[in-house]
Write a protein that holds these residues in place. Structure first.
Motif, PDB file in Angstrom:
ATOM      1  N   GLY A   1       0.835  -1.194   0.000  1.00  0.00           N
ATOM      2  CA  GLY A   1       0.000   0.000   0.000  1.00  0.00           C
ATOM      3  C   GLY A   1       0.866   1.240   0.000  1.00  0.00           C
ATOM      4  N   VAL A   2       0.282   2.334  -0.448  1.00  0.00           N
ATOM      5  CA  VAL A   2       1.060   3.577  -0.559  1.00  0.00           C
ATOM      6  C   VAL A   2       1.516   4.099   0.799  1.00  0.00           C
ATOM      7  CG1 VAL A   2       0.107   4.280  -2.778  1.00  0.00           C
ATOM      8  CG2 VAL A   2      -1.068   4.958  -0.687  1.00  0.00           C
ATOM      9  N   VAL A   3       0.742   3.856   1.851  1.00  0.00           N
ATOM     10  CA  VAL A   3       1.150   4.312   3.182  1.00  0.00           C
ATOM     11  C   VAL A   3       2.371   3.518   3.663  1.00  0.00           C
ATOM     12  CG1 VAL A   3       0.440   4.534   5.602  1.00  0.00           C
ATOM     13  CG2 VAL A   3      -1.164   5.137   3.767  1.00  0.00           C
ATOM     14  N   ASP A   4       2.323   2.184   3.484  1.00  0.00           N
ATOM     15  CA  ASP A   4       3.481   1.362   3.864  1.00  0.00           C
ATOM     16  C   ASP A   4       4.713   1.773   3.071  1.00  0.00           C
ATOM     17  OD1 ASP A   4       1.940  -0.085   5.658  1.00  0.00           O
ATOM     18  OD2 ASP A   4       1.542  -1.711   4.235  1.00  0.00           O
ATOM     19  N   LEU A   5       4.531   1.968   1.779  1.00  0.00           N
ATOM     20  CA  LEU A   5       5.646   2.369   0.926  1.00  0.00           C
ATOM     21  C   LEU A   5       6.200   3.726   1.350  1.00  0.00           C
ATOM     22  CD1 LEU A   5       7.359   1.488  -1.442  1.00  0.00           C
ATOM     23  CD2 LEU A   5       5.702   2.563  -2.967  1.00  0.00           C
ATOM     24  N   GLY A   6       5.318   4.631   1.702  1.00  0.00           N
ATOM     25  CA  GLY A   6       5.762   5.949   2.169  1.00  0.00           C
ATOM     26  C   GLY A   6       6.575   5.851   3.446  1.00  0.00           C
ATOM     27  N   GLN A   7       6.144   4.981   4.355  1.00  0.00           N
ATOM     28  CA  GLN A   7       6.888   4.805   5.598  1.00  0.00           C
ATOM     29  C   GLN A   7       8.257   4.179   5.338  1.00  0.00           C
ATOM     30  OE1 GLN A   7       4.569   3.298   9.033  1.00  0.00           O
ATOM     31  NE2 GLN A   7       2.785   3.551   7.689  1.00  0.00           N
ATOM     32  N   ILE A   8       8.306   3.251   4.410  1.00  0.00           N
ATOM     33  CA  ILE A   8       9.592   2.654   4.031  1.00  0.00           C
ATOM     34  C   ILE A   8      10.514   3.729   3.466  1.00  0.00           C
ATOM     35  CG2 ILE A   8      10.716   1.104   2.370  1.00  0.00           C
ATOM     36  CD1 ILE A   8       8.273  -0.781   2.758  1.00  0.00           C
ATOM     37  N   ASP A   9       9.990   4.531   2.557  1.00  0.00           N
ATOM     38  CA  ASP A   9      10.802   5.597   1.952  1.00  0.00           C
ATOM     39  C   ASP A   9      11.289   6.590   3.001  1.00  0.00           C
ATOM     40  OD1 ASP A   9      10.602   4.476  -0.554  1.00  0.00           O
ATOM     41  OD2 ASP A   9       8.987   5.807  -1.231  1.00  0.00           O
ATOM     42  N   LEU A  10      10.458   6.886   4.001  1.00  0.00           N
ATOM     43  CA  LEU A  10      10.857   7.790   5.074  1.00  0.00           C
ATOM     44  C   LEU A  10      12.023   7.208   5.869  1.00  0.00           C
ATOM     45  CD1 LEU A  10      10.277  10.382   6.742  1.00  0.00           C
ATOM     46  CD2 LEU A  10       8.797   8.947   8.172  1.00  0.00           C
ATOM     47  N   LEU A  11      11.941   5.925   6.202  1.00  0.00           N
ATOM     48  CA  LEU A  11      13.028   5.289   6.953  1.00  0.00           C
ATOM     49  C   LEU A  11      14.321   5.237   6.137  1.00  0.00           C
ATOM     50  CD1 LEU A  11      11.037   2.416   8.697  1.00  0.00           C
ATOM     51  CD2 LEU A  11      12.029   4.444   9.785  1.00  0.00           C
ATOM     52  N   VAL A  12      14.183   5.031   4.839  1.00  0.00           N
ATOM     53  CA  VAL A  12      15.365   5.059   3.966  1.00  0.00           C
ATOM     54  C   VAL A  12      15.944   6.462   3.930  1.00  0.00           C
ATOM     55  CG1 VAL A  12      16.153   4.825   1.571  1.00  0.00           C
ATOM     56  CG2 VAL A  12      14.661   3.063   2.575  1.00  0.00           C
ATOM     57  N   GLN A  13      15.077   7.439   3.740  1.00  0.00           N
ATOM     58  CA  GLN A  13      15.520   8.838   3.676  1.00  0.00           C
ATOM     59  C   GLN A  13      16.215   9.260   4.972  1.00  0.00           C
ATOM     60  OE1 GLN A  13      12.314  11.621   3.227  1.00  0.00           O
ATOM     61  NE2 GLN A  13      13.657  13.276   2.587  1.00  0.00           N
ATOM     62  N   GLU A  14      15.738   8.771   6.104  1.00  0.00           N
ATOM     63  CA  GLU A  14      16.318   9.122   7.406  1.00  0.00           C
ATOM     64  C   GLU A  14      17.573   8.320   7.729  1.00  0.00           C
ATOM     65  OE1 GLU A  14      15.384  11.695   9.516  1.00  0.00           O
ATOM     66  OE2 GLU A  14      14.258  12.245   7.713  1.00  0.00           O
ATOM     67  N   GLY A  15      17.957   7.404   6.842  1.00  0.00           N
ATOM     68  CA  GLY A  15      19.208   6.686   7.008  1.00  0.00           C
ATOM     69  C   GLY A  15      19.135   5.402   7.822  1.00  0.00           C
ATOM     70  N   PHE A  16      17.941   4.950   8.166  1.00  0.00           N
ATOM     71  CA  PHE A  16      17.819   3.691   8.903  1.00  0.00           C
ATOM     72  C   PHE A  16      18.173   2.491   8.022  1.00  0.00           C
ATOM     73  CE2 PHE A  16      15.197   6.500  11.464  1.00  0.00           C
ATOM     74  CZ  PHE A  16      15.552   6.137  12.746  1.00  0.00           C
ATOM     75  N   TYR A  17      17.913   2.623   6.728  1.00  0.00           N
ATOM     76  CA  TYR A  17      18.194   1.557   5.759  1.00  0.00           C
ATOM     77  C   TYR A  17      18.809   2.189   4.520  1.00  0.00           C
ATOM     78  CZ  TYR A  17      15.177  -1.058   8.836  1.00  0.00           C
ATOM     79  OH  TYR A  17      14.649  -1.659   9.943  1.00  0.00           O
TER      80      TYR A  17
END
Length: 139
Positions: free
Chosen positions: A23-39
């Motif tokens: 879902g777009v919300v899950d994908l958005g949360q993944i992208d946020l964690l990537v952007q913040e450097g967690f992954y």
């Protein structure tokens, strides 16, 4: 029965590509964690999540592998292995959790003569002709 030793073929990838829908919300949360450097990237997060779930259920996997008598990992079957079985009048019931490979020089006829059943949880690498020949024996 002739001993079959698992081996790794150097020209086969050990990774399989899968496709998932999110879902777009899950994908958005993944992208946020990537952007913040967690992954490092989306794949890094997804692989980490899968590994964490597999670790959580490791004991169940271990019990099922033992109960179903599965080979855990990689098992390769060469034409020589299968010809030896055929000469001995024996057949295989292949059960693999991971990767099963049947060498490209194995003919459909040899596969049919030596493989009674094939259970693969993971990936099967074999020629299209051998896969087609064994289709009704694949569980």
């Amino acid at each position: 029965m002739p001993a079959l030793s698992p081996s790794i073929s150097s020209n086969k990838p050990l990774d399989e590509k899968i496709t998932i829908n999110l879902g777009v919300v899950d994908l958005g949360q993944i992208d946020l964690l990537v952007q913040e450097g967690f992954y490092a990237n989306r794949t890094d997060l997804i692989r980490t999540a899968i590994r964490n779930q597999l670790a959580t259920h490791a004991e169940v996997v271990k019990q099922v592998v033992a109960r179903k008598m599965l080979v855990l990992g990689i098992q390769h079957f060469s034409a020589d292995d299968l010809r030896a079985l055929q000469a001995a009048g024996q057949t295989l019931q292949i059960r693999v959790l991971g990767l099963a490979t049947i060498a490209l020089d194995v003919s459909p006829e040899l596969a049919l003569a030596t493989i009674d059943s094939l259970t693969v949880m993971g990936a099967l690498h074999a020629s299209a002709a051998v896969k087609a020949a064994l289709a009704d024996r694949l569980r």
